[in-house]
Design an enzyme around this catalytic site. Structure first.
Site, PDB file in Angstrom:
ATOM      1  N   ARG A 233      16.043  42.856 -14.729  1.00  0.00           N
ATOM      2  CA  ARG A 233      17.028  43.567 -13.927  1.00  0.00           C
ATOM      3  C   ARG A 233      16.969  43.039 -12.490  1.00  0.00           C
ATOM      4  O   ARG A 233      15.867  42.796 -11.967  1.00  0.00           O
ATOM      5  CB  ARG A 233      16.741  45.071 -13.912  1.00  0.00           C
ATOM      6  CG  ARG A 233      17.179  45.800 -15.170  1.00  0.00           C
ATOM      7  CD  ARG A 233      18.700  45.882 -15.311  1.00  0.00           C
ATOM      8  NE  ARG A 233      19.124  46.569 -16.525  1.00  0.00           N
ATOM      9  CZ  ARG A 233      19.433  45.975 -17.683  1.00  0.00           C
ATOM     10  NH1 ARG A 233      19.368  44.656 -17.809  1.00  0.00           N
ATOM     11  NH2 ARG A 233      19.829  46.687 -18.724  1.00  0.00           N
ATOM     12  N   GLU A 262      25.464  43.866  -9.353  1.00  0.00           N
ATOM     13  CA  GLU A 262      26.402  43.147 -10.240  1.00  0.00           C
ATOM     14  C   GLU A 262      27.775  43.821 -10.244  1.00  0.00           C
ATOM     15  O   GLU A 262      27.843  45.053 -10.197  1.00  0.00           O
ATOM     16  CB  GLU A 262      25.821  43.111 -11.662  1.00  0.00           C
ATOM     17  CG  GLU A 262      24.533  42.331 -11.714  1.00  0.00           C
ATOM     18  CD  GLU A 262      23.876  42.329 -13.095  1.00  0.00           C
ATOM     19  OE1 GLU A 262      24.463  42.864 -14.055  1.00  0.00           O
ATOM     20  OE2 GLU A 262      22.771  41.790 -13.193  1.00  0.00           O
ATOM     21  N   HIS A 280      24.917  37.377 -16.035  1.00  0.00           N
ATOM     22  CA  HIS A 280      24.319  38.358 -16.964  1.00  0.00           C
ATOM     23  C   HIS A 280      24.798  38.106 -18.413  1.00  0.00           C
ATOM     24  O   HIS A 280      25.437  38.970 -19.025  1.00  0.00           O
ATOM     25  CB  HIS A 280      24.659  39.792 -16.510  1.00  0.00           C
ATOM     26  CG  HIS A 280      23.724  40.835 -17.061  1.00  0.00           C
ATOM     27  ND1 HIS A 280      23.360  41.962 -16.378  1.00  0.00           N
ATOM     28  CD2 HIS A 280      23.080  40.925 -18.258  1.00  0.00           C
ATOM     29  CE1 HIS A 280      22.548  42.696 -17.112  1.00  0.00           C
ATOM     30  NE2 HIS A 280      22.362  42.080 -18.263  1.00  0.00           N
TER      31      HIS A 280
HETATM   32  P1  NAP Z   1      10.040  46.350 -23.827  1.00  0.00           P
HETATM   33  O1  NAP Z   1       9.745  45.879 -25.213  1.00  0.00           O
HETATM   34  O2  NAP Z   1       9.999  47.793 -23.528  1.00  0.00           O
HETATM   35  O3  NAP Z   1       9.031  45.574 -22.857  1.00  0.00           O
HETATM   36  C1  NAP Z   1       8.854  45.907 -21.528  1.00  0.00           C
HETATM   37  C2  NAP Z   1       7.606  45.198 -21.011  1.00  0.00           C
HETATM   38  O4  NAP Z   1       7.513  45.395 -19.596  1.00  0.00           O
HETATM   39  C3  NAP Z   1       6.314  45.709 -21.636  1.00  0.00           C
HETATM   40  O5  NAP Z   1       5.446  44.634 -21.839  1.00  0.00           O
HETATM   41  C4  NAP Z   1       5.754  46.639 -20.551  1.00  0.00           C
HETATM   42  O6  NAP Z   1       4.335  46.693 -20.648  1.00  0.00           O
HETATM   43  C5  NAP Z   1       6.215  45.920 -19.291  1.00  0.00           C
HETATM   44  N1  NAP Z   1       6.351  46.811 -18.148  1.00  0.00           N
HETATM   45  C6  NAP Z   1       7.152  47.910 -18.064  1.00  0.00           C
HETATM   46  N2  NAP Z   1       7.015  48.482 -16.865  1.00  0.00           N
HETATM   47  C7  NAP Z   1       6.116  47.742 -16.184  1.00  0.00           C
HETATM   48  C8  NAP Z   1       5.539  47.845 -14.885  1.00  0.00           C
HETATM   49  N3  NAP Z   1       5.875  48.829 -14.034  1.00  0.00           N
HETATM   50  N4  NAP Z   1       4.646  46.913 -14.499  1.00  0.00           N
HETATM   51  C9  NAP Z   1       4.293  45.926 -15.356  1.00  0.00           C
HETATM   52  N5  NAP Z   1       4.807  45.766 -16.591  1.00  0.00           N
HETATM   53  C10 NAP Z   1       5.697  46.677 -16.995  1.00  0.00           C
HETATM   54  O7  NAP Z   1      11.475  45.853 -23.380  1.00  0.00           O
HETATM   55  P2  NAP Z   1      12.295  44.572 -23.858  1.00  0.00           P
HETATM   56  O8  NAP Z   1      13.051  44.880 -25.087  1.00  0.00           O
HETATM   57  O9  NAP Z   1      11.388  43.380 -23.850  1.00  0.00           O
HETATM   58  O10 NAP Z   1      13.357  44.461 -22.639  1.00  0.00           O
HETATM   59  C11 NAP Z   1      12.890  44.302 -21.321  1.00  0.00           C
HETATM   60  C12 NAP Z   1      14.030  44.442 -20.318  1.00  0.00           C
HETATM   61  O11 NAP Z   1      14.814  43.258 -20.308  1.00  0.00           O
HETATM   62  C13 NAP Z   1      15.056  45.539 -20.588  1.00  0.00           C
HETATM   63  O12 NAP Z   1      14.580  46.802 -20.153  1.00  0.00           O
HETATM   64  C14 NAP Z   1      16.271  45.075 -19.799  1.00  0.00           C
HETATM   65  O13 NAP Z   1      16.242  45.599 -18.485  1.00  0.00           O
HETATM   66  C15 NAP Z   1      16.085  43.552 -19.741  1.00  0.00           C
HETATM   67  N6  NAP Z   1      17.115  42.838 -20.519  1.00  0.00           N
HETATM   68  C16 NAP Z   1      17.988  42.001 -19.899  1.00  0.00           C
HETATM   69  C17 NAP Z   1      18.949  41.321 -20.633  1.00  0.00           C
HETATM   70  C18 NAP Z   1      19.928  40.401 -19.991  1.00  0.00           C
HETATM   71  O14 NAP Z   1      21.039  40.293 -20.499  1.00  0.00           O
HETATM   72  N7  NAP Z   1      19.589  39.716 -18.921  1.00  0.00           N
HETATM   73  C19 NAP Z   1      19.038  41.508 -22.005  1.00  0.00           C
HETATM   74  C20 NAP Z   1      18.131  42.364 -22.611  1.00  0.00           C
HETATM   75  C21 NAP Z   1      17.165  43.016 -21.854  1.00  0.00           C
HETATM   76  P3  NAP Z   1       3.476  47.952 -20.131  1.00  0.00           P
HETATM   77  O15 NAP Z   1       4.218  49.182 -20.577  1.00  0.00           O
HETATM   78  O16 NAP Z   1       2.134  47.756 -20.749  1.00  0.00           O
HETATM   79  O17 NAP Z   1       3.432  47.835 -18.642  1.00  0.00           O
HETATM   80  C1  8YV Z   2      23.631  43.607 -21.783  1.00  0.00           C
HETATM   81  C2  8YV Z   2      21.182  43.977 -21.167  1.00  0.00           C
HETATM   82  O1  8YV Z   2      24.255  42.571 -21.117  1.00  0.00           O
HETATM   83  O2  8YV Z   2      20.372  44.909 -23.173  1.00  0.00           O
HETATM   84  C3  8YV Z   2      20.298  44.885 -21.941  1.00  0.00           C
HETATM   85  O3  8YV Z   2      19.489  45.594 -21.303  1.00  0.00           O
HETATM   86  O4  8YV Z   2      21.041  43.843 -19.983  1.00  0.00           O
HETATM   87  C4  8YV Z   2      22.209  43.181 -21.856  1.00  0.00           C
HETATM   88  O5  8YV Z   2      21.926  42.916 -23.181  1.00  0.00           O
HETATM   89  C5  8YV Z   2      24.036  44.882 -21.142  1.00  0.00           C
HETATM   90  O6  8YV Z   2      23.263  45.949 -21.463  1.00  0.00           O
HETATM   91  C6  8YV Z   2      25.475  45.238 -21.497  1.00  0.00           C
HETATM   92  O7  8YV Z   2      26.357  44.640 -20.689  1.00  0.00           O
END
Ligand code: NAP
Ligand code: 8YV
Length: 324
Positions: A233, A262, A280
């Protein structure tokens, strides 16, 4: 006589497949933003579910007396006031796993584009400069010899780590809790990991706990060969500090898929030569977005039918159902 169908609100920007399925399976109502003033009292009192692609505040939740479930389009649900939803016994769901491989693939692509300047090299060819001026300049940065630090080793972080491990690179990670199922080097403090690596990949959730934690100190620790890749994020990065670090070469380059405000990207960032910018798009293939859309509607259908949610967020796992 058939039973009344549940009313579901389509809030904000909604994926076409979510709209199509919600309109087929429920009574549907749409609004562009989650603003209670846009609906009559009667409409608000009928809404039992939200398919959400926008900010859902505590105030908005309180304006819907019969709300039972908020199905967030995306795995990251920082736009939803989940703590308040849970106190109101409103289930919140997200879209984990179905997008992890797509996001991890895109992250590796963004990393390579940032290091090897592939978008710029293609633009050079298309502008006729290869024929006119000769070969594209050699890149000062390479993936070879790098040490990777992943901030957030959850579902997506691990998928990124597995890929980069196969590229022959050492992997470090920072999370609050050490994982017992990986051999990568764990750092309990982000600053220590930033000092130990030269490539920092940020894939933590947004929200207060991660707000602007990638700041000037972290970027300085990464160092002049340092590369930041941000796909979690935009709120996690101190954007002015990043712009300053890129401009004075405290770090070498950055690749960003997410931004603080964004779709507005600071002009100062766009003016820099050592940054690769994406709008994104990490999960943005038709197949992956369709899978996310199906999960949104499957969650609504399950909860509104009295069954368990398919993918509740951790804060709502085990939530007691609202008394009817
Ligand atoms: P997840 O499985 O819940 O993993 C989150 C990771 O972050 C865990 O390893 C957690 O470990 C760590 N974490 C959380 N809070 C933390 C903190 N304060 N300090 C240090 N580590 C921390 O989530 P995910 O499915 O991998 O997704 C992660 C994030 O990616 C989503 O929440 C979303 O914001 C982002 N995302 C972006 C896109 C995009 O389009 N760019 C797409 C999908 C997701 P601990 O709990 O042990 O700290
Ligand atoms: C999407 C994301 O782009 O899953 C997330 O957290 O950031 C992305 O997969 C978004 O949620 C929808 O536009």
């Amino acid at each position: 006589m058939s039973a009344e169908r549940a009313m579901v609100l389509l809030a904000g920007k909604v994926h076409p497949r979510v709209r199509e399925r919600v309109e087929a399976e429920f009574d549907a109502v749409s609004i562009d933003a989650a603003d209670a003033g846009m609906m009559s009292d009667k409409a608000r009192s009928r809404i039992r579910g939200i398919a959400s692609g926008t900010v859902i505040s505590a105030e908005f939740i309180d304006s819907l007396p019969n709300l039972e479930v908020i199905a967030n389009f995306g795995v990251g649900y920082d736009a939803v006031d989940v703590a308040h939803a849970a106190t109101r016994k409103v289930m919140v769901t997200n879209t984990p796993d179905v997008l992890s491989d797509e996001v991890a693939d895109t992250t590796v692509g963004l990393l390579l584009n940032t290091l090897r300047e592939l978008p710029k090299a293609e633009a050079y060819l298309r502008a006729g400069r290869w024929a006119a001026e000769g070969a594209y300049p050699l890149t000062s940065l390479s993936l070879r010899g790098r040490t990777i630090g992943i901030f957030g080793l959850g579902r997506i972080g691990l998928a990124i780590a597995r890929r980069l491990e196969a590229f022959g690179l050492p992997i470090h990670y920072h999370t609050r809790t050490q994982r017992s199922d990986v051999v990568y080097t764990w750092h309990p403090r982000l600053i220590d990991m930033a000092s130990a690596v030269d490539t920092l990949i940020v894939i933590v959730p947004g929200g207060a706990a991660t707000e602007k934690v990638v700041n000037a100190d972290i970027l300085n620790a990464l160092g002049p060969q340092g590369v930041l890749i941000s796909v979690g994020r935009g709120s996690t990065i101190d954007e002015p500090a990043l712009i300053a670090a890129l401009a004075d070469r405290s770090i070498a380059a950055a690749g960003l898929d997410v931004f603080a405000d964004e779709p507005n990207v600071p002009q100062a960032l766009m003016d820099l030569p050592n940054v690769c910018l994406l709008p994104h798009v990490a999960s943005a293939s038709i197949s992956t977005r369709n899978a996310m859309a199906d999960l949104v509607v499957d969650n609504l259908a399950a909860w509104l039918d009295g069954r368990a949610a398919v993918t509740p967020v951790p804060e709502c796992a085990g939530l007691d159902r609202k008394p009817s």
